[in-house]
Design an enzyme around this catalytic site. Structure first.
Site, short mmCIF file in Angstrom:
data_model
loop_
_atom_site.label_atom_id
_atom_site.label_comp_id
_atom_site.label_asym_id
_atom_site.label_seq_id
_atom_site.Cartn_x
_atom_site.Cartn_y
_atom_site.Cartn_z
CB SER A 20 -55.96 -47.17 -39.03
OG SER A 20 -56.38 -48.23 -38.48
CG HIS A 47 -53.48 -50.16 -39.63
ND1 HIS A 47 -53.66 -49.36 -38.38
CD2 HIS A 47 -52.25 -49.71 -40.17
CE1 HIS A 47 -52.72 -48.69 -38.07
NE2 HIS A 47 -51.63 -48.83 -38.93
CG ASP A 140 -48.76 -47.02 -37.12
OD1 ASP A 140 -47.67 -46.78 -37.16
OD2 ASP A 140 -49.44 -47.94 -38.25
#
Length: 196
Positions: A20, A47, A140
């Site tokens: 991310s 992401h 996540d």
């Protein structure tokens, strides 16, 4: 005398990578290390903003010896190829030969999310998966790392102290542990040997 440890290419069919915040440079560093004859399928979730096209595949292709492409629904899981999740779709392993894209609800506010990729890879490939979790500013990947390890696969997690955003690797380590906690350079050394 003990026998040598098995080589990555003998134990891994698919590499799944999640990142991310700060992830573009981290993923690029790993892709630079993959040899041109790496036999695994490589699948990556970053992401990404949902509202604009991604240039990630084109960007990473400049630094990777393997072909790099944006994933497509029901496309074959081609070995020796890097697949990047497109914006606003979860990337998943459907079966040993096929990937899929999903518009299921965002996971921890992200679509694509890392957990669906890791969990689907674990369900299909079990102990033949290597998961690599990198920098990021969410939780996540924690459930996904747990699924990979429960299925017998390997999980490498970036050292939180080195990560641009330490929350994601630190969360995964606290929740699921790891088979190795590595710097990017240590991961690169291991990936360079990923060849027949």
């Amino acid at each position: 005398m003990s026998s040598p440890a098995p080589r990555l290419c003998d134990t891994v069919d698919v590499i799944v990578v999640g990142a991310s915040a700060g992830g573009v440079s981290a993923v690029r560093a790993l892709l630079e290390a993959l040899p041109a004859n790496c036999p695994a399928v490589v699948m990556i979730v970053l992401h990404l903003p949902r509202d604009r096209p991604s240039q990630a595949a084109e960007l990473f292709a400049q630094y990777c010896a393997l072909p790099v492409a944006e994933a497509e629904d029901k496309a074959p899981l081609t070995p020796s190829t890097v697949w990047i999740a497109p914006p606003d779709y979860h990337l998943m392993v459907e079966d040993r030969d096929t990937m899929s894209l999903s518009l299921d609800e965002p996971v921890l506010f992200s679509r694509p999310a890392i957990d669906p990729l890791f969990e689907s890879a674990a369900a299909v490939f079990a102990d033949r998966v290597l998961a690599i979790l990198l920098t990021g500013a969410s939780n996540d990947g924690s459930e996904g790392v747990a699924a990979i390890r429960a299925g017998g696969g390997q999980a490498w997690v970036q050292q939180p102290e080195e990560a641009s955003s330490p929350m994601m690797p630190a969360s995964a380590l606290a929740y699921a542990g790891a088979d190795a906690v590595l710097t990017l350079d240590q991961m690169r050394v291991r990936l360079r040997s990923f060849q027949p």
